[in-house]
Design a protein around this motif. Sequence first.
Motif, mmCIF file in Angstrom:
data_model
loop_
_atom_site.group_PDB
_atom_site.id
_atom_site.type_symbol
_atom_site.label_atom_id
_atom_site.label_comp_id
_atom_site.label_asym_id
_atom_site.label_seq_id
_atom_site.Cartn_x
_atom_site.Cartn_y
_atom_site.Cartn_z
ATOM 1 N N TYR A 45 0.856 -1.178 0.000
ATOM 2 C CA TYR A 45 0.000 0.000 0.000
ATOM 3 C C TYR A 45 0.899 1.237 0.000
ATOM 4 C CZ TYR A 45 -4.080 2.833 1.531
ATOM 5 O OH TYR A 45 -5.103 3.750 1.633
ATOM 6 N N LEU A 46 0.690 2.119 -0.963
ATOM 7 C CA LEU A 46 1.450 3.365 -1.050
ATOM 8 C C LEU A 46 0.704 4.430 -0.249
ATOM 9 C CD1 LEU A 46 3.742 5.094 -2.076
ATOM 10 C CD2 LEU A 46 2.557 5.317 -4.258
ATOM 11 N N THR A 47 1.207 4.716 0.946
ATOM 12 C CA THR A 47 0.510 5.626 1.857
ATOM 13 C C THR A 47 1.296 6.919 2.068
ATOM 14 O OG1 THR A 47 1.551 4.846 3.899
ATOM 15 C CG2 THR A 47 -0.332 3.593 3.084
ATOM 16 N N THR A 48 0.553 7.965 2.385
ATOM 17 C CA THR A 48 1.106 9.289 2.745
ATOM 18 C C THR A 48 2.254 9.706 1.825
ATOM 19 O OG1 THR A 48 2.532 8.285 4.450
ATOM 20 C CG2 THR A 48 0.378 9.123 5.154
ATOM 21 N N LEU A 49 2.069 9.536 0.522
ATOM 22 C CA LEU A 49 3.076 9.947 -0.448
ATOM 23 C C LEU A 49 3.046 11.465 -0.593
ATOM 24 C CD1 LEU A 49 5.114 9.132 -2.762
ATOM 25 C CD2 LEU A 49 3.138 9.294 -4.305
ATOM 26 N N ASN A 50 4.166 12.110 -0.354
ATOM 27 C CA ASN A 50 4.273 13.555 -0.534
ATOM 28 C C ASN A 50 4.270 13.845 -2.038
ATOM 29 O OD1 ASN A 50 4.933 16.253 -0.667
ATOM 30 N ND2 ASN A 50 6.538 16.138 0.880
ATOM 31 N N ILE A 51 3.085 13.840 -2.608
ATOM 32 C CA ILE A 51 2.946 13.806 -4.064
ATOM 33 C C ILE A 51 3.484 15.063 -4.746
ATOM 34 C CG2 ILE A 51 0.578 14.716 -4.124
ATOM 35 C CD1 ILE A 51 0.133 12.413 -6.316
#
Length: 281
Positions: free
Chosen positions: A104-110
């Motif tokens: 799961y890719l979480t809290t990515l500083n997009i």
Amino acid sequence: MNLVSEIVENSKPIDVINEIDSITFKKDYINKQKPLLIKGFAKNWGATRKWSLDFFLNFEEDKDILLLDNNYIQDSHGFKKGSFKDYILKLKEAEKNNGTVKDYLTTLNIFHYFPELKEDLDFSFYEKHTKLNDVSAWIGPSGTISDFHADTANNVYAQIKGRKMFIICSPEFNKNMYPSNKHIYGAIACSVNINNFDHTRFPNFKNTVFNTIILEPGDVLFIPKKWWHYVQALDSSISVSNFGYTKKEMYTLILKERIFQSLHKRGYYKRNNCFCCEEKK
């Protein structure tokens, strides 16, 4: 025992509207710390119209990312390094072949990774009342779960692709939620696992009044600070959270949390009693 269906069946509704202005939002929801679902508010955002797995695969540059190797918070075994495009390809293959992806890719500083995407989001109705905003992306397969936790900041959450189910409850039920004493940055975790519920350990949990919300693409949800929430992806999904801080919170809440986080990383605060000890190894 799995309590999800029982909680959903007995949940109460929250306010649902289609439009809102920044003044009304602050007066009726931020100031009153009242949750709100704004149906279709983001349907015309560039993100909702354009973002998809194929959209991300077309980026010229790949990025190194950190992937959670299980459900967010309680069952997490920490983060592991990965490639953004490799992960998106795994999600696409799983969608095509009805396969399974546990990461799961979480809290990515997009915006740090892809600053050009700033133009695809419009949180201006919220950001007029904040001085600092922490915007993160959440990208994952169907079935991902974020166990009950309560964030210390207000959160405006936009659903971009797929559907997600939120189960939330007011901080007035804090005692029923059995807060964990484990350290987690920017939040308090709940000790209860509603997918494997133990009534003997948590006898008061069922006395809580819950609200259930199904987010569809283009929906925006306001989760007031300290409200407990559980999140389950019903489809492969892309979401964006915006944690907003006032000027006062920048010099009180954020400073305090950063001090505790720094002490924790150095082993002076709740050493080995956290949800992050495996992070970035």
